[in-house]
Design a protein around this motif. Structure first.
Motif, PDB file in Angstrom:
ATOM      1  N   ILE A 187       0.834  -1.206   0.000  1.00 24.89           N
ATOM      2  CA  ILE A 187       0.000   0.000   0.000  1.00 24.89           C
ATOM      3  C   ILE A 187       0.865   1.251   0.000  1.00 24.89           C
ATOM      4  CG2 ILE A 187      -1.682   1.302   1.366  1.00 24.89           C
ATOM      5  CD1 ILE A 187      -2.842  -1.405   2.224  1.00 24.89           C
ATOM      6  N   ASP A 188       1.963   1.234   0.760  1.00 24.06           N
ATOM      7  CA  ASP A 188       2.863   2.397   0.787  1.00 24.06           C
ATOM      8  C   ASP A 188       3.459   2.660  -0.593  1.00 24.06           C
ATOM      9  OD1 ASP A 188       2.342   2.685   3.448  1.00 24.06           O
ATOM     10  OD2 ASP A 188       4.211   1.739   4.137  1.00 24.06           O
ATOM     11  N   VAL A 189       3.877   1.620  -1.276  1.00 23.36           N
ATOM     12  CA  VAL A 189       4.467   1.782  -2.610  1.00 23.36           C
ATOM     13  C   VAL A 189       3.417   2.292  -3.592  1.00 23.36           C
ATOM     14  CG1 VAL A 189       5.444   0.506  -4.558  1.00 23.36           C
ATOM     15  CG2 VAL A 189       6.314   0.122  -2.257  1.00 23.36           C
ATOM     16  N   MET A 190       2.203   1.765  -3.499  1.00 20.53           N
ATOM     17  CA  MET A 190       1.142   2.205  -4.407  1.00 20.53           C
ATOM     18  C   MET A 190       0.804   3.684  -4.174  1.00 20.53           C
ATOM     19  SD  MET A 190       0.633  -0.258  -6.359  1.00 20.53           S
ATOM     20  CE  MET A 190      -0.838   0.212  -7.193  1.00 20.53           C
ATOM     21  N   LEU A 191       0.760   4.132  -2.932  1.00 22.02           N
ATOM     22  CA  LEU A 191       0.480   5.543  -2.650  1.00 22.02           C
ATOM     23  C   LEU A 191       1.583   6.444  -3.188  1.00 22.02           C
ATOM     24  CD1 LEU A 191      -1.062   5.361   0.928  1.00 22.02           C
ATOM     25  CD2 LEU A 191      -2.208   5.946  -1.194  1.00 22.02           C
ATOM     26  N   VAL A 192       2.833   6.037  -3.046  1.00 24.37           N
ATOM     27  CA  VAL A 192       3.949   6.828  -3.576  1.00 24.37           C
ATOM     28  C   VAL A 192       3.851   6.905  -5.095  1.00 24.37           C
ATOM     29  CG1 VAL A 192       6.460   6.853  -3.882  1.00 24.37           C
ATOM     30  CG2 VAL A 192       5.490   6.438  -1.628  1.00 24.37           C
ATOM     31  N   LEU A 193       3.539   5.787  -5.753  1.00 21.55           N
ATOM     32  CA  LEU A 193       3.403   5.804  -7.208  1.00 21.55           C
ATOM     33  C   LEU A 193       2.231   6.673  -7.650  1.00 21.55           C
ATOM     34  CD1 LEU A 193       4.131   2.077  -8.108  1.00 21.55           C
ATOM     35  CD2 LEU A 193       5.561   4.072  -8.568  1.00 21.55           C
ATOM     36  N   LEU A 194       1.140   6.641  -6.905  1.00 19.76           N
ATOM     37  CA  LEU A 194      -0.005   7.475  -7.238  1.00 19.76           C
ATOM     38  C   LEU A 194       0.334   8.957  -7.116  1.00 19.76           C
ATOM     39  CD1 LEU A 194      -3.052   7.612  -7.905  1.00 19.76           C
ATOM     40  CD2 LEU A 194      -3.461   7.636  -5.452  1.00 19.76           C
ATOM     41  N   ILE A 195       1.022   9.334  -6.077  1.00 18.70           N
ATOM     42  CA  ILE A 195       1.418  10.735  -5.898  1.00 18.70           C
ATOM     43  C   ILE A 195       2.377  11.162  -7.010  1.00 18.70           C
ATOM     44  CG2 ILE A 195       2.712  12.306  -4.397  1.00 18.70           C
ATOM     45  CD1 ILE A 195       1.473  10.748  -2.019  1.00 18.70           C
ATOM     46  N   MET A 196       3.309  10.307  -7.371  1.00 23.24           N
ATOM     47  CA  MET A 196       4.228  10.649  -8.460  1.00 23.24           C
ATOM     48  C   MET A 196       3.478  10.785  -9.787  1.00 23.24           C
ATOM     49  SD  MET A 196       7.518   8.298  -7.462  1.00 23.24           S
ATOM     50  CE  MET A 196       8.293   8.579  -9.018  1.00 23.24           C
ATOM     51  N   PHE A 197       2.510   9.929 -10.008  1.00 20.99           N
ATOM     52  CA  PHE A 197       1.723   9.997 -11.233  1.00 20.99           C
ATOM     53  C   PHE A 197       0.922  11.290 -11.297  1.00 20.99           C
ATOM     54  CE2 PHE A 197      -2.204   8.900 -13.580  1.00 20.99           C
ATOM     55  CZ  PHE A 197      -1.628   8.641 -14.807  1.00 20.99           C
ATOM     56  N   ILE A 198       0.325  11.692 -10.193  1.00 21.61           N
ATOM     57  CA  ILE A 198      -0.460  12.933 -10.160  1.00 21.61           C
ATOM     58  C   ILE A 198       0.432  14.146 -10.393  1.00 21.61           C
ATOM     59  CG2 ILE A 198      -1.810  14.433  -8.629  1.00 21.61           C
ATOM     60  CD1 ILE A 198      -3.035  11.886  -7.446  1.00 21.61           C
ATOM     61  N   ILE A 199       1.623  14.137  -9.829  1.00 22.32           N
ATOM     62  CA  ILE A 199       2.527  15.277  -9.979  1.00 22.32           C
ATOM     63  C   ILE A 199       3.047  15.391 -11.410  1.00 22.32           C
ATOM     64  CG2 ILE A 199       4.803  16.146  -9.296  1.00 22.32           C
ATOM     65  CD1 ILE A 199       4.205  15.088  -6.489  1.00 22.32           C
ATOM     66  N   THR A 200       3.296  14.268 -12.062  1.00 28.97           N
ATOM     67  CA  THR A 200       3.908  14.323 -13.390  1.00 28.97           C
ATOM     68  C   THR A 200       2.907  14.479 -14.523  1.00 28.97           C
ATOM     69  OG1 THR A 200       3.866  11.907 -13.515  1.00 28.97           O
ATOM     70  CG2 THR A 200       5.880  12.942 -12.662  1.00 28.97           C
ATOM     71  N   ILE A 201       1.609  14.433 -14.260  1.00 33.04           N
ATOM     72  CA  ILE A 201       0.615  14.629 -15.323  1.00 33.04           C
ATOM     73  C   ILE A 201       0.684  16.084 -15.782  1.00 33.04           C
ATOM     74  CG2 ILE A 201      -1.855  14.770 -15.818  1.00 33.04           C
ATOM     75  CD1 ILE A 201      -2.305  12.447 -14.022  1.00 33.04           C
ATOM     76  N   PRO A 202       0.752  16.317 -17.089  1.00 32.36           N
ATOM     77  CA  PRO A 202       0.771  17.716 -17.547  1.00 32.36           C
ATOM     78  C   PRO A 202      -0.600  18.364 -17.330  1.00 32.36           C
ATOM     79  CG  PRO A 202       0.686  16.235 -19.403  1.00 32.36           C
ATOM     80  CD  PRO A 202       0.862  15.373 -18.172  1.00 32.36           C
ATOM     81  N   VAL A 203      -0.572  19.649 -17.149  1.00 33.07           N
ATOM     82  CA  VAL A 203      -1.808  20.393 -16.938  1.00 33.07           C
ATOM     83  C   VAL A 203      -2.596  20.398 -18.239  1.00 33.07           C
ATOM     84  CG1 VAL A 203      -2.761  22.637 -16.317  1.00 33.07           C
ATOM     85  CG2 VAL A 203      -0.700  21.813 -15.193  1.00 33.07           C
ATOM     86  N   GLN A 204      -3.852  20.001 -18.165  1.00 33.12           N
ATOM     87  CA  GLN A 204      -4.697  19.946 -19.354  1.00 33.12           C
ATOM     88  C   GLN A 204      -5.249  21.334 -19.653  1.00 33.12           C
ATOM     89  OE1 GLN A 204      -5.227  17.205 -21.244  1.00 33.12           O
ATOM     90  NE2 GLN A 204      -3.726  16.167 -19.971  1.00 33.12           N
ATOM     91  N   LEU A 205      -5.176  21.711 -20.918  1.00 29.64           N
ATOM     92  CA  LEU A 205      -5.754  22.977 -21.338  1.00 29.64           C
ATOM     93  C   LEU A 205      -7.187  22.723 -21.773  1.00 29.64           C
ATOM     94  CD1 LEU A 205      -2.800  24.379 -23.434  1.00 29.64           C
ATOM     95  CD2 LEU A 205      -3.390  24.903 -21.074  1.00 29.64           C
ATOM     96  N   HIS A 206      -8.086  23.562 -21.327  1.00 33.78           N
ATOM     97  CA  HIS A 206      -9.491  23.394 -21.652  1.00 33.78           C
ATOM     98  C   HIS A 206      -9.926  24.277 -22.809  1.00 33.78           C
ATOM     99  CE1 HIS A 206     -10.231  20.764 -18.295  1.00 33.78           C
ATOM    100  NE2 HIS A 206      -9.588  21.602 -17.519  1.00 33.78           N
TER     101      HIS A 206
END
Length: 143
Positions: A26-45
Protein backbone atom coordinates in the motif's frame (compact mmCIF):
# COMPACT_ATOMS: atom_id res chain seq x y z
CA UNK A 1 4.39 -31.12 27.59
CA UNK A 2 0.91 -29.77 27.46
CA UNK A 3 -0.45 -27.75 24.59
CA UNK A 4 -1.96 -24.38 25.25
CA UNK A 5 -5.24 -24.06 23.24
CA UNK A 6 -4.83 -20.30 22.91
CA UNK A 7 -1.39 -20.57 21.40
CA UNK A 8 -0.99 -20.53 17.61
CA UNK A 9 0.22 -23.76 16.18
CA UNK A 10 2.75 -22.40 13.73
CA UNK A 11 4.35 -19.87 16.07
CA UNK A 12 6.67 -22.22 17.98
CA UNK A 13 7.07 -25.03 15.48
CA UNK A 14 8.93 -22.95 12.91
CA UNK A 15 6.29 -23.16 10.18
CA UNK A 16 6.13 -20.18 7.79
CA UNK A 17 3.42 -17.58 8.28
CA UNK A 18 0.75 -17.76 5.60
CA UNK A 19 -0.48 -14.14 5.92
CA UNK A 20 0.85 -11.46 3.57
CA UNK A 21 1.86 -8.13 5.00
CA UNK A 22 0.13 -5.62 2.69
CA UNK A 23 1.38 -2.45 4.39
CA UNK A 24 4.54 -2.08 2.22
CA UNK A 25 2.46 -2.75 -0.90
CA UNK A 26 0.00 0.00 0.00
CA UNK A 27 2.86 2.40 0.79
CA UNK A 28 4.47 1.78 -2.61
CA UNK A 29 1.14 2.20 -4.41
CA UNK A 30 0.48 5.54 -2.65
CA UNK A 31 3.95 6.83 -3.58
CA UNK A 32 3.40 5.80 -7.21
CA UNK A 33 0.00 7.48 -7.24
CA UNK A 34 1.42 10.74 -5.90
CA UNK A 35 4.23 10.65 -8.46
CA UNK A 36 1.72 10.00 -11.23
CA UNK A 37 -0.46 12.93 -10.16
CA UNK A 38 2.53 15.28 -9.98
CA UNK A 39 3.91 14.32 -13.39
CA UNK A 40 0.61 14.63 -15.32
CA UNK A 41 0.77 17.72 -17.55
CA UNK A 42 -1.81 20.39 -16.94
CA UNK A 43 -4.70 19.95 -19.35
CA UNK A 44 -5.75 22.98 -21.34
CA UNK A 45 -9.49 23.39 -21.65
CA UNK A 46 -9.38 25.49 -24.79
CA UNK A 47 -9.46 24.46 -28.41
CA UNK A 48 -7.84 26.71 -30.97
CA UNK A 49 -10.02 27.15 -34.05
CA UNK A 50 -9.36 29.15 -37.16
CA UNK A 51 -12.70 30.88 -37.71
CA UNK A 52 -13.48 32.57 -41.01
CA UNK A 53 -13.38 36.34 -40.94
CA UNK A 54 -16.09 38.59 -42.31
CA UNK A 55 -19.80 38.18 -42.79
CA UNK A 56 -21.33 35.38 -44.84
CA UNK A 57 -23.21 36.43 -47.96
CA UNK A 58 -26.91 37.02 -47.45
CA UNK A 59 -29.16 34.42 -49.01
CA UNK A 60 -32.19 35.81 -50.83
CA UNK A 61 -33.49 32.35 -51.63
CA UNK A 62 -36.26 31.35 -49.26
CA UNK A 63 -36.62 27.62 -48.75
CA UNK A 64 -39.73 25.97 -50.16
CA UNK A 65 -42.16 24.92 -47.44
CA UNK A 66 -44.50 21.96 -47.75
CA UNK A 67 -47.40 21.96 -45.33
CA UNK A 68 -48.78 18.59 -44.27
CA UNK A 69 -51.83 18.94 -42.04
CA UNK A 70 -53.63 16.20 -40.16
CA UNK A 71 -57.08 17.27 -38.98
CA UNK A 72 -59.17 15.96 -36.09
CA UNK A 73 -60.68 13.22 -38.30
CA UNK A 74 -57.10 12.09 -39.19
CA UNK A 75 -57.41 13.26 -42.80
CA UNK A 76 -54.01 14.14 -44.30
CA UNK A 77 -53.74 17.24 -46.49
CA UNK A 78 -50.82 18.27 -48.71
CA UNK A 79 -50.58 22.09 -48.93
CA UNK A 80 -54.31 22.31 -48.26
CA UNK A 81 -55.30 19.54 -50.71
CA UNK A 82 -56.86 16.50 -48.99
CA UNK A 83 -55.35 13.18 -49.98
CA UNK A 84 -57.68 10.20 -50.37
CA UNK A 85 -54.97 7.52 -50.42
CA UNK A 86 -51.90 7.26 -48.22
CA UNK A 87 -49.96 5.97 -51.23
CA UNK A 88 -50.43 9.38 -52.86
CA UNK A 89 -48.73 11.01 -49.88
CA UNK A 90 -45.81 8.58 -50.09
CA UNK A 91 -45.47 9.16 -53.84
CA UNK A 92 -45.33 12.93 -53.36
CA UNK A 93 -42.87 12.57 -50.48
CA UNK A 94 -40.57 10.37 -52.54
CA UNK A 95 -40.62 12.95 -55.36
CA UNK A 96 -39.65 15.69 -52.92
CA UNK A 97 -37.02 13.49 -51.24
CA UNK A 98 -35.31 12.82 -54.59
CA UNK A 99 -34.81 16.53 -55.31
CA UNK A 100 -31.27 17.91 -54.85
CA UNK A 101 -32.55 20.73 -52.63
CA UNK A 102 -35.21 19.35 -50.36
CA UNK A 103 -38.05 21.55 -49.14
CA UNK A 104 -38.87 22.06 -45.49
CA UNK A 105 -41.79 19.91 -44.37
CA UNK A 106 -44.04 21.47 -41.74
CA UNK A 107 -46.19 18.78 -40.15
CA UNK A 108 -49.19 20.23 -38.33
CA UNK A 109 -51.21 17.54 -36.53
CA UNK A 110 -54.47 18.41 -34.81
CA UNK A 111 -54.90 17.57 -31.15
CA UNK A 112 -57.70 15.13 -31.99
CA UNK A 113 -55.78 13.28 -34.73
CA UNK A 114 -54.93 9.64 -34.18
CA UNK A 115 -51.33 9.03 -33.17
CA UNK A 116 -51.02 6.11 -35.60
CA UNK A 117 -51.65 8.42 -38.57
CA UNK A 118 -49.09 10.99 -37.37
CA UNK A 119 -46.51 8.26 -36.74
CA UNK A 120 -47.18 6.78 -40.19
CA UNK A 121 -46.62 10.16 -41.86
CA UNK A 122 -43.34 10.65 -39.96
CA UNK A 123 -42.17 7.13 -40.84
CA UNK A 124 -43.01 7.71 -44.50
CA UNK A 125 -41.06 10.96 -44.50
CA UNK A 126 -38.04 9.22 -43.06
CA UNK A 127 -38.34 6.26 -45.43
CA UNK A 128 -38.60 8.48 -48.53
CA UNK A 129 -35.49 10.48 -47.62
CA UNK A 130 -36.97 13.76 -46.37
CA UNK A 131 -34.67 15.20 -43.72
CA UNK A 132 -36.00 18.71 -43.03
CA UNK A 133 -39.11 17.93 -40.99
CA UNK A 134 -40.61 20.06 -38.27
CA UNK A 135 -43.72 19.59 -36.14
CA UNK A 136 -45.56 22.90 -36.07
CA UNK A 137 -48.15 23.84 -33.47
CA UNK A 138 -46.99 21.46 -30.77
CA UNK A 139 -47.98 23.99 -28.09
CA UNK A 140 -51.56 22.73 -28.38
CA UNK A 141 -50.50 19.46 -26.76
CA UNK A 142 -49.29 21.12 -23.56
CA UNK A 143 -52.03 21.11 -20.90
Amino acid sequence: MRRDPKRRQGASTGEPMMDINTTPLIDVMLVLLIMFIITIPVQLHSVNLNMPAGNPPASDVKPEVLRIDIDARSVVTWNGEPLAQFEELERRMSEQGARPVQPEVHLRPDRGARYAVVARVLASAQRTGLTKIGVVGSEQFVP
